[in-house]
Design a protein around this motif. Structure first.
Motif, PDB file in Angstrom:
ATOM      1  N   PHE A   1       0.826  -1.196   0.000  1.00  0.00           N
ATOM      2  CA  PHE A   1       0.000   0.000   0.000  1.00  0.00           C
ATOM      3  C   PHE A   1       0.862   1.248   0.000  1.00  0.00           C
ATOM      4  O   PHE A   1       2.038   1.227   0.387  1.00  0.00           O
ATOM      5  N   VAL A   2       0.252   2.338  -0.463  1.00  0.00           N
ATOM      6  CA  VAL A   2       0.850   3.666  -0.386  1.00  0.00           C
ATOM      7  C   VAL A   2       0.010   4.467   0.593  1.00  0.00           C
ATOM      8  O   VAL A   2      -1.224   4.459   0.526  1.00  0.00           O
ATOM      9  N   LEU A   3       0.678   5.158   1.521  1.00  0.00           N
ATOM     10  CA  LEU A   3      -0.006   5.957   2.544  1.00  0.00           C
ATOM     11  C   LEU A   3       0.493   7.393   2.488  1.00  0.00           C
ATOM     12  O   LEU A   3       1.692   7.656   2.443  1.00  0.00           O
TER      13      LEU A   3
ATOM     14  N   GLY B   1       6.728  12.522   1.613  1.00  0.00           N
ATOM     15  CA  GLY B   1       5.492  12.625   2.367  1.00  0.00           C
ATOM     16  C   GLY B   1       4.563  11.451   2.149  1.00  0.00           C
ATOM     17  O   GLY B   1       3.562  11.303   2.857  1.00  0.00           O
ATOM     18  N   TYR B   2       4.887  10.622   1.163  1.00  0.00           N
ATOM     19  CA  TYR B   2       4.161   9.372   0.915  1.00  0.00           C
ATOM     20  C   TYR B   2       5.046   8.210   1.377  1.00  0.00           C
ATOM     21  O   TYR B   2       6.267   8.236   1.198  1.00  0.00           O
ATOM     22  N   GLY B   3       4.430   7.173   1.917  1.00  0.00           N
ATOM     23  CA  GLY B   3       5.175   5.968   2.258  1.00  0.00           C
ATOM     24  C   GLY B   3       4.663   4.791   1.460  1.00  0.00           C
ATOM     25  O   GLY B   3       3.444   4.594   1.339  1.00  0.00           O
ATOM     26  N   PHE B   4       5.580   4.012   0.893  1.00  0.00           N
ATOM     27  CA  PHE B   4       5.219   2.774   0.198  1.00  0.00           C
ATOM     28  C   PHE B   4       5.553   1.614   1.127  1.00  0.00           C
ATOM     29  O   PHE B   4       6.688   1.500   1.598  1.00  0.00           O
ATOM     30  N   TYR B   5       4.562   0.765   1.394  1.00  0.00           N
ATOM     31  CA  TYR B   5       4.714  -0.320   2.366  1.00  0.00           C
ATOM     32  C   TYR B   5       4.420  -1.679   1.724  1.00  0.00           C
ATOM     33  O   TYR B   5       3.554  -1.806   0.861  1.00  0.00           O
ATOM     34  N   HIS B   6       5.153  -2.678   2.192  1.00  0.00           N
ATOM     35  CA  HIS B   6       4.987  -4.071   1.785  1.00  0.00           C
ATOM     36  C   HIS B   6       4.477  -4.856   2.994  1.00  0.00           C
ATOM     37  O   HIS B   6       4.867  -4.592   4.134  1.00  0.00           O
TER      38      HIS B   6
ATOM     39  N   PHE C   1       3.887  -4.689   8.439  1.00  0.00           N
ATOM     40  CA  PHE C   1       4.134  -3.686   7.405  1.00  0.00           C
ATOM     41  C   PHE C   1       5.616  -3.326   7.343  1.00  0.00           C
ATOM     42  O   PHE C   1       6.246  -3.055   8.373  1.00  0.00           O
ATOM     43  N   ARG C   2       6.166  -3.304   6.138  1.00  0.00           N
ATOM     44  CA  ARG C   2       7.577  -2.979   5.920  1.00  0.00           C
ATOM     45  C   ARG C   2       7.670  -1.748   5.023  1.00  0.00           C
ATOM     46  O   ARG C   2       7.254  -1.778   3.862  1.00  0.00           O
ATOM     47  N   LEU C   3       8.217  -0.668   5.556  1.00  0.00           N
ATOM     48  CA  LEU C   3       8.381   0.547   4.771  1.00  0.00           C
ATOM     49  C   LEU C   3       9.420   0.332   3.677  1.00  0.00           C
ATOM     50  O   LEU C   3      10.546  -0.091   3.962  1.00  0.00           O
ATOM     51  N   ARG C   4       9.053   0.638   2.437  1.00  0.00           N
ATOM     52  CA  ARG C   4       9.950   0.487   1.296  1.00  0.00           C
ATOM     53  C   ARG C   4      10.304   1.840   0.677  1.00  0.00           C
ATOM     54  O   ARG C   4      10.681   1.897  -0.490  1.00  0.00           O
TER      55      ARG C   4
END
Length: 272
Positions: free
Chosen positions: A100-102, A113-118, A133-136
């Motif tokens: 997901f993108v948050l 300012g956006y975080g991409f998570y796996h 959740f793993r921040l990528r």
């Protein structure tokens, strides 16, 4: 206020043009090749203290446009453990979302300012558990809301970043390691994440794809399946009730709320 048809056609490509020009390109993006380009427009200014999710399920290829599961918002207690989304089909044996993108949530620990998570475990993972959740890092391109366009979120994510990590799937088992050909996607915008998952929070309001005004609506808890092999195809919301991509105004659940989470229009496209 909903975009008119002219606004919808003219406004979203403006944001897409900004993306194409490289405006606000996220320096930590590591992807190459085709990208998923996303533009989301809200009824009021995006609030960085609210939570804006683009939820992606990298679906097993044989599913095509008939998914066995997808992400839907959690709107009443008991909330899923993550406080924002869960499985449409409980016990399906496949995760509601894999990445997901948050944007928002009081700020992301990234430059854009956006975080991409796996989600650890991928299709076998547990997206209801935030510890998975793993921040990528950043998306590959990101445009923040601005003083001239405070209502819009726009970003791009390379498809090659939507892959299982080593050990998360069995390549000898058909469909276990999806190739990011079919993506089951939903958007969830919410004012807050509940601190007590067992009790309904009257300050939590939600919008997502489709008509969220009532669980009885025909598009409550819907999703969009993107075929990434169709480069250039545009998936976008429409203002016509009855269309599968109808995105109404004033449909935040459980009642009308801050227009900053009122999703009024969206567009997704696969770009080379």
């Amino acid at each position: 206020m909903k975009w008119s048809k002219v606004d919808l056609i003219a406004g979203i490509p403006v944001a897409a043009a900004l993306l194409a020009s490289g405006c606000a390109r996220a320096p930590a993006g590591t992807g190459t090749g085709p990208r998923l380009a996303v533009t989301l427009r809200f009824g009021g200014p995006v609030n960085p203290n609210y939570y804006y999710y683009l939820l992606i399920r990298n679906a097993p290829d044989p599913e095509g446009i008939n998914p066995t599961n997808w992400p839907v918002p959690v709107v009443v207690a008991p909330y899923a453990g993550n406080g924002f989304a869960t499985d449409k089909v409980q016990g399906s044996g496949t995760a509601a979302f894999t990445d997901f993108v948050l944007f928002g949530g009081g700020g992301q620990p990234t430059s854009s300012g956006y975080g991409f998570y796996h989600v650890a475990g991928y299709l076998h993972g547990d997206p209801n558990n935030p510890t998975s959740f793993r921040l990528r890092g950043d998306p590959d391109v990101a445009v923040r809301p601005s003083s001239t366009d405070p209502n819009t979120l726009s970003f791009e994510l390379s498809l090659n970043r939507l892959r299982a990590d080593s050990g998360e799937c069995d390549a000898t088992k058909p469909g276990d390691c999806p190739t990011a050909k079919f993506l089951n996607i939903n958007v969830v915008a919410t004012t807050k994440l509940p601190s007590d998952p067992q009790n309904t929070d009257p300050q939590k309001f939600v919008d997502a794809f489709g008509d969220q005004s009532s669980p009885l609506s025909s598009s409550f808890n819907t999703q969009v399946t993107v075929d990434t092999s169709q480069t250039g195809r545009v998936y976008q919301s429409v203002a016509n009730a009855g269309d599968p991509n109808f995105e109404p105004d004033n449909d935040t659940f459980p009642s009308r709320s801050d227009p900053g989470i009122e999703l009024i229009a969206w567009q997704m496209q696969i770009k080379q």
